[in-house]
Scaffold this motif. Structure first.
Motif, PDB file in Angstrom:
ATOM      1  N   ASP A 131     140.710  19.085  43.420  1.00  0.00           N
ATOM      2  CA  ASP A 131     141.297  20.212  42.699  1.00  0.00           C
ATOM      3  C   ASP A 131     140.279  21.074  41.973  1.00  0.00           C
ATOM      4  N   ARG A 132     139.118  20.509  41.654  1.00  0.00           N
ATOM      5  CA  ARG A 132     138.126  21.218  40.844  1.00  0.00           C
ATOM      6  C   ARG A 132     136.820  21.367  41.607  1.00  0.00           C
ATOM      7  N   ALA A 133     136.094  22.423  41.290  1.00  0.00           N
ATOM      8  CA  ALA A 133     134.777  22.663  41.876  1.00  0.00           C
ATOM      9  C   ALA A 133     133.945  23.446  40.872  1.00  0.00           C
ATOM     10  N   VAL A 134     132.681  23.688  41.208  1.00  0.00           N
ATOM     11  CA  VAL A 134     131.756  24.369  40.305  1.00  0.00           C
ATOM     12  C   VAL A 134     131.190  25.608  40.991  1.00  0.00           C
ATOM     13  N   LEU A 135     131.184  26.705  40.279  1.00  0.00           N
ATOM     14  CA  LEU A 135     130.546  27.944  40.726  1.00  0.00           C
ATOM     15  C   LEU A 135     129.192  28.060  40.056  1.00  0.00           C
ATOM     16  N   ALA A 169     130.138  37.825  26.960  1.00  0.00           N
ATOM     17  CA  ALA A 169     131.447  38.461  26.800  1.00  0.00           C
ATOM     18  C   ALA A 169     132.235  38.515  28.105  1.00  0.00           C
ATOM     19  N   SER A 170     131.569  38.367  29.238  1.00  0.00           N
ATOM     20  CA  SER A 170     132.239  38.490  30.532  1.00  0.00           C
ATOM     21  C   SER A 170     132.719  37.157  31.090  1.00  0.00           C
ATOM     22  N   LEU A 171     132.347  36.054  30.435  1.00  0.00           N
ATOM     23  CA  LEU A 171     132.618  34.734  31.001  1.00  0.00           C
ATOM     24  C   LEU A 171     133.626  33.953  30.159  1.00  0.00           C
ATOM     25  N   GLU A 184     115.980  36.660  34.535  1.00  0.00           N
ATOM     26  CA  GLU A 184     116.913  35.982  35.428  1.00  0.00           C
ATOM     27  C   GLU A 184     117.754  34.983  34.642  1.00  0.00           C
ATOM     28  N   PHE A 185     119.069  35.074  34.812  1.00  0.00           N
ATOM     29  CA  PHE A 185     120.007  34.187  34.140  1.00  0.00           C
ATOM     30  C   PHE A 185     120.779  33.392  35.190  1.00  0.00           C
ATOM     31  N   ALA A 186     121.276  32.229  34.781  1.00  0.00           N
ATOM     32  CA  ALA A 186     122.098  31.402  35.657  1.00  0.00           C
ATOM     33  C   ALA A 186     123.359  30.997  34.911  1.00  0.00           C
ATOM     34  N   VAL A 187     124.474  30.958  35.637  1.00  0.00           N
ATOM     35  CA  VAL A 187     125.772  30.620  35.055  1.00  0.00           C
ATOM     36  C   VAL A 187     126.414  29.524  35.891  1.00  0.00           C
ATOM     37  N   ALA A 188     126.930  28.504  35.226  1.00  0.00           N
ATOM     38  CA  ALA A 188     127.699  27.446  35.892  1.00  0.00           C
ATOM     39  C   ALA A 188     129.103  27.449  35.313  1.00  0.00           C
ATOM     40  N   LEU A 189     130.076  27.377  36.195  1.00  0.00           N
ATOM     41  CA  LEU A 189     131.465  27.530  35.768  1.00  0.00           C
ATOM     42  C   LEU A 189     132.357  26.610  36.601  1.00  0.00           C
ATOM     43  N   ALA A 190     133.045  25.683  35.933  1.00  0.00           N
ATOM     44  CA  ALA A 190     134.016  24.845  36.622  1.00  0.00           C
ATOM     45  C   ALA A 190     135.321  25.621  36.774  1.00  0.00           C
ATOM     46  N   PHE A 191     135.960  25.483  37.946  1.00  0.00           N
ATOM     47  CA  PHE A 191     137.164  26.267  38.197  1.00  0.00           C
ATOM     48  C   PHE A 191     138.166  25.466  39.022  1.00  0.00           C
ATOM     49  N   ASP A 192     139.391  25.906  38.934  1.00  0.00           N
ATOM     50  CA  ASP A 192     140.481  25.317  39.711  1.00  0.00           C
ATOM     51  C   ASP A 192     140.479  25.963  41.093  1.00  0.00           C
ATOM     52  N   SER A 194     142.641  26.342  43.262  1.00  0.00           N
ATOM     53  CA  SER A 194     143.835  27.153  43.562  1.00  0.00           C
ATOM     54  C   SER A 194     143.762  28.531  42.924  1.00  0.00           C
ATOM     55  N   HIS A 195     142.803  28.756  42.010  1.00  0.00           N
ATOM     56  CA  HIS A 195     142.643  30.059  41.362  1.00  0.00           C
ATOM     57  C   HIS A 195     141.230  30.600  41.602  1.00  0.00           C
ATOM     58  N   ALA A 196     140.681  30.317  42.773  1.00  0.00           N
ATOM     59  CA  ALA A 196     139.317  30.735  43.071  1.00  0.00           C
ATOM     60  C   ALA A 196     139.176  32.256  43.146  1.00  0.00           C
ATOM     61  N   ASP A 197     140.297  32.975  43.365  1.00  0.00           N
ATOM     62  CA  ASP A 197     140.217  34.433  43.448  1.00  0.00           C
ATOM     63  C   ASP A 197     139.781  35.053  42.134  1.00  0.00           C
ATOM     64  N   GLN A 198     139.925  34.330  41.029  1.00  0.00           N
ATOM     65  CA  GLN A 198     139.516  34.857  39.734  1.00  0.00           C
ATOM     66  C   GLN A 198     137.998  34.980  39.618  1.00  0.00           C
ATOM     67  N   LEU A 199     137.266  34.243  40.444  1.00  0.00           N
ATOM     68  CA  LEU A 199     135.805  34.282  40.375  1.00  0.00           C
ATOM     69  C   LEU A 199     135.274  35.661  40.729  1.00  0.00           C
ATOM     70  N   ASP A 200     135.861  36.310  41.735  1.00  0.00           N
ATOM     71  CA  ASP A 200     135.432  37.668  42.097  1.00  0.00           C
ATOM     72  C   ASP A 200     135.731  38.644  40.969  1.00  0.00           C
ATOM     73  N   THR A 201     136.866  38.478  40.317  1.00  0.00           N
ATOM     74  CA  THR A 201     137.214  39.371  39.209  1.00  0.00           C
ATOM     75  C   THR A 201     136.222  39.225  38.060  1.00  0.00           C
ATOM     76  N   ILE A 202     135.861  37.979  37.730  1.00  0.00           N
ATOM     77  CA  ILE A 202     134.888  37.735  36.660  1.00  0.00           C
ATOM     78  C   ILE A 202     133.542  38.355  37.003  1.00  0.00           C
ATOM     79  N   THR A 203     133.089  38.153  38.243  1.00  0.00           N
ATOM     80  CA  THR A 203     131.784  38.660  38.651  1.00  0.00           C
ATOM     81  C   THR A 203     131.762  40.178  38.689  1.00  0.00           C
ATOM     82  N   GLN A 204     132.819  40.799  39.202  1.00  0.00           N
ATOM     83  CA  GLN A 204     132.875  42.251  39.253  1.00  0.00           C
ATOM     84  C   GLN A 204     132.868  42.847  37.847  1.00  0.00           C
ATOM     85  N   THR A 205     133.560  42.200  36.916  1.00  0.00           N
ATOM     86  CA  THR A 205     133.541  42.645  35.524  1.00  0.00           C
ATOM     87  C   THR A 205     132.133  42.598  34.956  1.00  0.00           C
TER      88      THR A 205
END
Length: 575
Positions: A131-135, A169-171, A184-192, A194-205
């Motif tokens: 159910d969970r993964a990391v971006l 502020a974007s995360l 250069e910055f790096a971001v790690a984010l655990a996500f569900d 089933s809601h992986a589509d939110q990752l594109d929205t966060i990145t575009q923001t």
């Protein structure tokens, strides 16, 4: 919303446990002294009372001294206990601060590379199920180095801090952020999942926020970001497990793909990108080795006086004669050489070869060479170029240096000083790619150029594009007004040449006169021809073209009106 910067809960718990153990030991010593005090006090107390009431002898001196000593021990022990507690707190605070400094970036407060990697490893272990993964996201500022170089490190630091605030502020609040390089910055984010589509929205923001202008000490700075994304639940280009190293590598590959695709964007990792990176690595390694092996050689493109057809010189164009890739054009290797810091050595090597070649030409022929904007940042560039001329014993007046308009946009003062130094030695300097929109008329007046060159994007479409014709005509008029010779690049056919002949005294170059050739072929060709190109075309068409132009000028004079930017003269069919 706000990203997590650094978490030290485990370390804090460990420190608290150690302090508690030390407190118990110290407190136990004091407690033992108190118990001893009670024991001796119960023994000596009644004796002292009876003595004071004159009902018996006083206490034994040994026991009395022991009792008084016990009181002193209690007072000293309690005082030492408090001091010890204070010392322990100060030491632990210093240790925590040292640990924080060792694991975080002092400028932004984010984790450093080592601390970030350990945090991602823990995040992967905690989110490794169905159910969970990391971006993992790599964020690189596109033009930070340029801003930092020209405005100073103070402005650069303010820019990085503001970019860090925008990332935070974007995360989501549970995101882990690290600064793993200069910009250069790096971001790690655990996500569900089933809601992986939110990752594109966060990145575009994040991309949109990063491109907004930044104010720093009355300066308005513009910076964009290239972002690469990789998921722990999506495999890579091989069978290696998805660990921290693999995720970082995939996100880094995607980030560089975003840079090559135009920057100011984001891309997800895909397996074919790895092949591109391997090819890029081969190119970088080949360029570094090729400079020392003199695999970079000069090719030469003719420069012609359009009115007479006379050959007046050559522009030197670098080519990479690679044993693996063959003849490689500069559009591929020049940007890479600039990025890896090899452009100065590469350019100096090719210029030295060109000076030796040009010594064998007719003394009337000139040699033009292009200079990278990065070379103009070198305060010793003029001296290095003069040294090459002295070593080759090449006349400075036959050499022409070409710099692009973008150099003026970056640092006008330094370019002006460099041009003055070169001209004092007799070297000519031309402004290349004129018309691309960076320079102004004021800069053309203040900087002593010897020539302006019209960008090939305008010249190649001259015959069938009215806007291009208007621009070329305007630049030709500007050149006459400023008494600067004009050269048109990109003459590829007779139709373009006919149009250019209507604009007065212009020199030109392009494939119409032949493609760039290596030194050996140029030397053989010069030994067998006159210094006149396309003589048949000039003898048959030039008188008619000039007659039509003179007639148009006469008509304008009689009507006392300015000619249109695009003269309504239909070019005749070329021979």
């Amino acid at each position: 919303m706000g990203a997590t910067k650094a978490v030290d809960v485990e370390d804090v718990n460990t420190d608290a446990t150690e302090e508690s153990q030390i407190d118990v030991v110290a407190l136990g010593i004091v407690t033992a002294a108190i118990l001893l005090f009670v024991a001796t006090g119960s023994e000596i107390g009644p004796v002292i009372v009876r003595s004071l009431m004159e009902r018996g002898p006083g206490p034994d001196n040994f026991i009395l001294n022991a009792f008084l000593l016990n009181i002193a021990i209690i007072i000293f022990g309690w005082s030492r206990y408090r001091q010890l507690c204070d010392e322990i707190k100060l030491r632990k605070k210093a240790e925590r601060e040292a640990r924080r400094l060792a694991e975080t970036d002092p400028l932004t407060g984010y984790r450093n590379r080592r601390s970030f990697n350990s945090g991602v490893a823990a995040m992967l272990a905690a989110n490794n199920d169905e159910d969970r993964a990391v971006l993992l996201m790599m964020v690189d500022l596109d033009n930070f180095k340029q801003i930092n170089d020209f405005n100073g490190h103070k402005i650069g630091d303010l820019l990085l801090q503001e970019c860090a605030r925008r990332i935070t502020a974007s995360l989501p609040g549970h995101a882990l952020v690290g600064r793993i390089g200069g910009d250069e910055f790096a971001v790690a984010l655990a996500f569900d999942r089933s809601h992986a589509d939110q990752l594109d929205t966060i990145t575009q923001t994040l991309v949109e926020r990063m491109r907004q202008p930044i104010r720093a000490e009355a300066l308005s700075l513009e910076v964009t970001a290239s972002i690469g994304l990789a998921r722990s639940d999506v495999g890579g280009f091989d069978d290696t497990p998805t660990d921290v190293r693999a995720l970082l590598e995939r996100a880094d590959i995607a980030m560089y793909h975003a840079k090559r695709s135009g920057r100011d964007s984001y891309h997800w990792f895909a397996a074919p990108m790895a092949d591109e990176m391997r090819f890029r690595a081969e190119l970088e390694n080949g360029i570094r080795q090729g400079v020392s092996r003199q695999e970079f050689v000069p090719f030469y493109e003719q420069q012609i006086d359009l009115q007479t057809g006379k050959l007046i010189g050559f522009e030197m164009l670098a080519r990479w004669d690679s044993p693996k890739f063959g003849i490689v054009c500069p559009d591929l290797f020049i940007p890479i050489a600039e990025e890896i810091g090899a452009i100065a050595d590469l350019s100096e090597s090719v210029i030295a070869q060109a000076l030796e070649d040009a010594k064998g030409w007719d003394p009337a022929l000139t040699l033009s060479v292009n200079i990278s904007p990065l070379q103009l940042r070198d305060p010793w560039f003029a001296q290095k170029l003069i040294k090459l001329l002295l070593e080759a014993r090449f006349p400075p007046h036959r050499l022409e240096i070409e710099i692009t308009e973008s150099c003026l946009h970056e640092n006008v003062g330094q370019v002006r000083s460099l041009i003055t130094s070169l001209k004092n030695q007799g070297i000519k300097v031309s402004l290349d790619d004129f018309g691309t929109g960076y320079s102004s008329l004021a800069q053309l007046r203040s900087i002593p150029f010897d020539r302006i060159k019209i960008d090939r994007s305008f010249v190649s479409s001259l015959a069938d594009n009215k806007e291009s014709a208007a621009i070329v005509n305007s630049i030709a008029l500007l050149g006459r007004g400023l008494e600067l010779p004009v050269t048109a690049e990109g003459i590829e056919n007779a139709a373009v040449l006919e149009q250019l002949l209507q604009y007065g005294d212009i020199t030109g170059q392009g494939y119409f006169y032949g493609r760039p050739q290596p030194a050996r072929e140029i030397g053989e060709w010069l030994n067998g021809v006159e210094l006149v190109a396309n003589r048949k075309f000039l003898e048959s068409e030039l008188p008619r073209i000039m007659q039509e132009r003179d007639a148009a000028v006469s008509a304008v004079t009689e009507n006392d009106a300015m000619p249109p930017a695009d003269p309504a003269l239909k070019p005749a069919k070329s021979a």
